[in-house]
Design a protein around this motif. Sequence first.
Motif, mmCIF file in Angstrom:
data_model
loop_
_atom_site.group_PDB
_atom_site.id
_atom_site.type_symbol
_atom_site.label_atom_id
_atom_site.label_comp_id
_atom_site.label_asym_id
_atom_site.label_seq_id
_atom_site.Cartn_x
_atom_site.Cartn_y
_atom_site.Cartn_z
ATOM 1 N N GLY A 45 0.792 -1.228 0.000
ATOM 2 C CA GLY A 45 0.000 0.000 0.000
ATOM 3 C C GLY A 45 0.822 1.274 0.000
ATOM 4 O O GLY A 45 0.261 2.364 0.055
ATOM 5 N N THR A 46 2.152 1.146 -0.086
ATOM 6 C CA THR A 46 3.000 2.330 0.004
ATOM 7 C C THR A 46 2.707 3.334 -1.097
ATOM 8 O O THR A 46 2.589 4.532 -0.831
ATOM 9 N N GLU A 47 2.572 2.868 -2.332
ATOM 10 C CA GLU A 47 2.325 3.795 -3.441
ATOM 11 C C GLU A 47 0.968 4.474 -3.299
ATOM 12 O O GLU A 47 0.841 5.662 -3.564
ATOM 13 N N VAL A 48 -0.022 3.737 -2.884
ATOM 14 C CA VAL A 48 -1.352 4.326 -2.687
ATOM 15 C C VAL A 48 -1.295 5.349 -1.550
ATOM 16 O O VAL A 48 -1.874 6.439 -1.653
ATOM 17 N N SER A 49 -0.576 5.013 -0.487
ATOM 18 C CA SER A 49 -0.437 5.945 0.638
ATOM 19 C C SER A 49 0.286 7.217 0.215
ATOM 20 O O SER A 49 -0.105 8.323 0.598
ATOM 21 N N GLY A 103 -7.839 3.479 -9.321
ATOM 22 C CA GLY A 103 -7.024 2.813 -10.344
ATOM 23 C C GLY A 103 -5.791 2.152 -9.758
ATOM 24 O O GLY A 103 -5.455 1.005 -10.095
ATOM 25 N N LYS A 104 -5.115 2.835 -8.840
ATOM 26 C CA LYS A 104 -3.942 2.250 -8.201
ATOM 27 C C LYS A 104 -4.295 1.047 -7.343
ATOM 28 O O LYS A 104 -3.608 0.039 -7.357
ATOM 29 N N VAL A 105 -5.390 1.162 -6.607
ATOM 30 C CA VAL A 105 -5.828 0.037 -5.760
ATOM 31 C C VAL A 105 -6.194 -1.166 -6.638
ATOM 32 O O VAL A 105 -5.814 -2.299 -6.322
#
Length: 113
Positions: A45-49, A103-105
């Motif tokens: 989840g780092t990129e989403v965070s 979209g990222k999720v």
Amino acid sequence: MAESKLEVPAELRELAEKTIDQAERAFELFFDAASKSISSIPGAGTEVSKQALSFTEQNMKSAFDHARKLVYATDLQEAMRIQSEFLRTQFTNAGEHMREITGKVMSAGKGKS
């Protein structure tokens, strides 16, 4: 209908702007610390965070810019126009942000299959 001028002393406007500047600097420090914290914890989840934090930072910058504009509004009509523009922009940005995060999720979820 007569225009209702906002009679705000220059000193009060300057104080409001200084207060906005101080709050903005405090939030910048917070976002720097939060960004470093997120980067130090690897995970799915780092990129989403990071993206969510970036959107939040953009929203806060917009809010500070909005507050500065309101400080110098000269009448109620101008203040309402500034508020309306801000809300319209924020609503549009929120939709875009949700689409990007979704979209990222979804992409991250597909990678696990």
